[in-house]
Design an enzyme around this catalytic site. Structure first.
Site, PDB file in Angstrom:
ATOM      1  N   ARG A 113       0.854  -1.187   0.000  1.00  0.00           N
ATOM      2  CA  ARG A 113       0.000   0.000   0.000  1.00  0.00           C
ATOM      3  C   ARG A 113       0.892   1.239   0.000  1.00  0.00           C
ATOM      4  O   ARG A 113       1.950   1.239   0.643  1.00  0.00           O
ATOM      5  CB  ARG A 113      -0.892   0.027   1.257  1.00  0.00           C
ATOM      6  CG  ARG A 113      -2.056  -0.937   1.226  1.00  0.00           C
ATOM      7  CD  ARG A 113      -3.138  -0.497   0.247  1.00  0.00           C
ATOM      8  NE  ARG A 113      -4.270  -1.407   0.211  1.00  0.00           N
ATOM      9  CZ  ARG A 113      -4.458  -2.354  -0.718  1.00  0.00           C
ATOM     10  NH1 ARG A 113      -3.592  -2.536  -1.690  1.00  0.00           N
ATOM     11  NH2 ARG A 113      -5.543  -3.122  -0.681  1.00  0.00           N
ATOM     12  N   HIS A 168      -0.542   0.415  -9.842  1.00  0.00           N
ATOM     13  CA  HIS A 168      -1.282  -0.563  -9.016  1.00  0.00           C
ATOM     14  C   HIS A 168      -1.672  -1.778  -9.874  1.00  0.00           C
ATOM     15  O   HIS A 168      -2.836  -2.179  -9.927  1.00  0.00           O
ATOM     16  CB  HIS A 168      -2.518   0.081  -8.373  1.00  0.00           C
ATOM     17  CG  HIS A 168      -2.958  -0.623  -7.112  1.00  0.00           C
ATOM     18  ND1 HIS A 168      -3.304   0.032  -5.964  1.00  0.00           N
ATOM     19  CD2 HIS A 168      -3.095  -1.933  -6.831  1.00  0.00           C
ATOM     20  CE1 HIS A 168      -3.652  -0.843  -5.030  1.00  0.00           C
ATOM     21  NE2 HIS A 168      -3.531  -2.051  -5.536  1.00  0.00           N
TER      22      HIS A 168
HETATM   23  C1  GLV Z   1      -5.296  -4.594  -4.318  1.00  0.00           C
HETATM   24  O1  GLV Z   1      -4.508  -3.801  -3.910  1.00  0.00           O
HETATM   25  C2  GLV Z   1      -5.985  -5.524  -3.478  1.00  0.00           C
HETATM   26  O2  GLV Z   1      -5.965  -5.372  -2.255  1.00  0.00           O
HETATM   27  O3  GLV Z   1      -6.577  -6.462  -4.029  1.00  0.00           O
END
Ligand code: GLV
Length: 267
Positions: free
Chosen positions: A182, A230
């Site tokens: 994160r 991400h």
């Molecule tokens: C992505 O970051 C998830 O938690 O699936």
């Protein structure tokens, strides 16, 4: 049953019959961080697809640094023909922060390539061929082992900002950072300072405090930062649907759910 990914907080009071909350992602910080979440089981999504994709991402980023990809890319831009002796995997130790399902999957893939592995977690783990460290008391000893640090911790009040100046200073000079957990794990200014001073050699970041990463963010143009949006892993609808269906079946049958989190611990 609520299937959620970053649901608006006010939704919970409108669901008086709720029996379970199933996160559509691996992380549950988007649920547990909210106020007034009903006291029902919360399960996260963890399946083979997601775990494999994360392990592949980690392997890829580790190999990029290991084989000096950022340097050779820069040399190509400058038309510079300069060879650097190659190290092999057993000469490099990858330190994984967070030895849950994702951390262990990444460790096992890296081991199969021949890297040395160390790991750090809140509670002690015993994993074959991984030097395991646990808790704050062993953090520095862990950091000293790591040429490349991979963050795969859950985000909790204890791990927020864990990748900070103190931690960077405890790493060997020339270490690399990979954050695919994160954005809130990283103290952003501390990273830039550690890279600019030359203490850290590079960082690969997949997650950010603000996503999408704002146009004006200094990370975009930093020569030692490699950005992915991400994208390390994600929810794969076919296997996620099976996981969700199995948890709903279990709920109806009065069985315990898969991948239930402990709200007190945060994952
Ligand atoms: C992505 O970051 C998830 O938690 O699936």
């Amino acid at each position: 049953v609520a299937l959620v990914w970053k649901a608006p907080g006010e939704i919970w009071e409108r669901l008086p019959n709720l029996k379970a909350i199933l996160s559509l992602g691996v992380g549950v910080n988007h649920v547990l961080g909210q106020k007034d979440v009903p006291n029902v089981p919360v399960a996260r999504l963890l399946d083979e697809h997601c775990t494999q994709a994360m392990a592949e991402y980690v392997l890829h980023q580790v190999l990029r640094f290991h084989r000096l990809d950022p340097d050779y890319a820069e040399q190509q831009r400058q038309r510079t023909w300069q060879f650097h002796p190659a190290r092999i995997a057993r000469d490099r130790c990858v330190g994984i922060m967070g030895l849950g399902e994702l951390g262990q999957a990444a460790a096992s893939m890296l081991l199969s390539v021949g890297f040395r592995l160390s790991g750090w977690s809140r509670t002690r783990k015993a994993i074959a061929n991984v030097s395991c460290f646990a808790g704050d008391a062993e953090l520095d000893a862990f950091l000293q082992t790591a040429d490349i640090v991979v963050c795969l911790l859950a985000l909790t009040a204890q791990t927020e900002g864990v990748l900070n100046a103190r931690v960077f200073a405890a790493l060997p000079r020339g270490a690399f950072i990979i954050n695919c957990a994160r954005g809130e794990h990283l103290a952003e200014d501390d990273l830039v300072m550690a890279l600019d001073s030359g203490h850290l050699a590079g960082a690969a970041l997949d997650v950010f405090r603000t996503e999408p990463l704002p146009d004006s963010h200094p990370f975009w143009l930093h020569p030692k930062i490699h950005i992915t949006p991400h994208a390390a892993t994600g929810t794969h609808a076919p296997s996620a649907a099976r996981h969700v269906a199995e948890n709903i079946r279990r709920l109806r049958a009065g069985e315990s759910l898969l991948n239930v989190v402990d709200p007190a611990v945060g994952y």
